[in-house]
Enzyme design. Structure first.
Site, short mmCIF file in Angstrom:
data_model
loop_
_atom_site.label_atom_id
_atom_site.label_comp_id
_atom_site.label_asym_id
_atom_site.label_seq_id
_atom_site.Cartn_x
_atom_site.Cartn_y
_atom_site.Cartn_z
N CYS A 38 0.83 -1.21 0.00
CA CYS A 38 0.00 0.00 0.00
C CYS A 38 0.86 1.26 0.00
CB CYS A 38 -0.86 0.06 1.27
SG CYS A 38 -2.02 -1.29 1.47
N CYS A 42 -2.79 4.94 2.80
CA CYS A 42 -3.90 4.00 2.66
C CYS A 42 -4.76 3.98 3.93
CB CYS A 42 -3.39 2.59 2.35
SG CYS A 42 -4.74 1.45 1.94
N CYS A 69 -2.63 -3.01 -3.37
CA CYS A 69 -3.89 -2.87 -2.63
C CYS A 69 -4.95 -2.36 -3.59
CB CYS A 69 -3.67 -1.87 -1.49
SG CYS A 69 -5.16 -1.34 -0.65
N CYS A 72 -6.10 1.60 -2.17
CA CYS A 72 -5.29 2.81 -2.43
C CYS A 72 -4.61 2.81 -3.79
CB CYS A 72 -4.26 3.02 -1.32
SG CYS A 72 -2.91 1.80 -1.29
#
Length: 192
Positions: A38, A42, A69, A72
């Site tokens: 991430c 995030c 992810c 994000c």
């Protein structure tokens, strides 16, 4: 892993806990148990600290077997100027202790000072100076929590040229003085 910016594991951990967008693109958080990585900003549920590894770039984190992810989307560039902004932010994070002028930053990234400031403000809604002040205050709060340095020592350690400016900027960004911050943090630790 991380080698282009001057942040410790604890500082990077603090940035992901605060969902700090200022560090997006400078490092990535990889979670060993989920194999997902991430951005620092995030908003997903935070992993256990022992399951986290930090990487400086997407190529390294993906080569280690992590996938992006879905929330994000760290692999997606959000602006055509993102690389320039990342270069500016990386320069500020790496050189925050130095007395920096706009022309120094502009020379580093190969832009005119006027264009750099306009582009940076357009992308971040801040000037390079205010961004640098936030980085310095971030560093100062970390030092207030983790060292016994005096406020004046911290002022110069994080790159402020005068204590009065340090206290003014610190108060504007945190709504308290450095001493109040340290005392408030100490009360939190004592309660735990």
């Amino acid at each position: 892993m991380i080698n282009n910016i001057n942040l410790s594991f604890e500082e990077m951990w603090d940035k992901i806990m605060a969902c700090d967008h200022k560090y997006d693109g400078l490092f990535y958080t990889a979670v060993k148990t989920t194999k997902i990585y991430c951005r620092p900003s995030c908003r997903s549920r935070k992993p256990k600290k022992i399951n986290v590894t930090f990487y400086k770039d997407i190529q390294a984190v993906e080569a280690a077997g992590f996938r992006p992810c879905k929330r994000c989307q760290p692999e997606v560039e959000h602006s055509p100027h993102i690389e320039i902004v990342k270069s500016i932010v990386a320069f500020l994070v790496t050189h925050y202790k130095q007395q920096l002028l706009l022309k120094d930053i502009a020379e580093n990234v190969g832009l005119s000072p006027y264009y750099l400031e306009r582009l940076f403000k357009q992308e971040t809604a801040e000037t390079p100076r205010t961004y640098l002040e936030k980085i310095r205050v971030d560093k100062a709060t970390y030092l207030l929590k983790s060292t016994k340095l005096t406020n004046i020592e911290i002022c110069y350690e994080v790159g402020f040229q005068s204590p009065s400016n340090f206290y003014k900027v610190f108060r504007n960004l945190t709504n308290c003085t450095p001493s109040e911050y340290r005392k408030g943090f100490q009360h939190e630790v004592d309660r735990l």
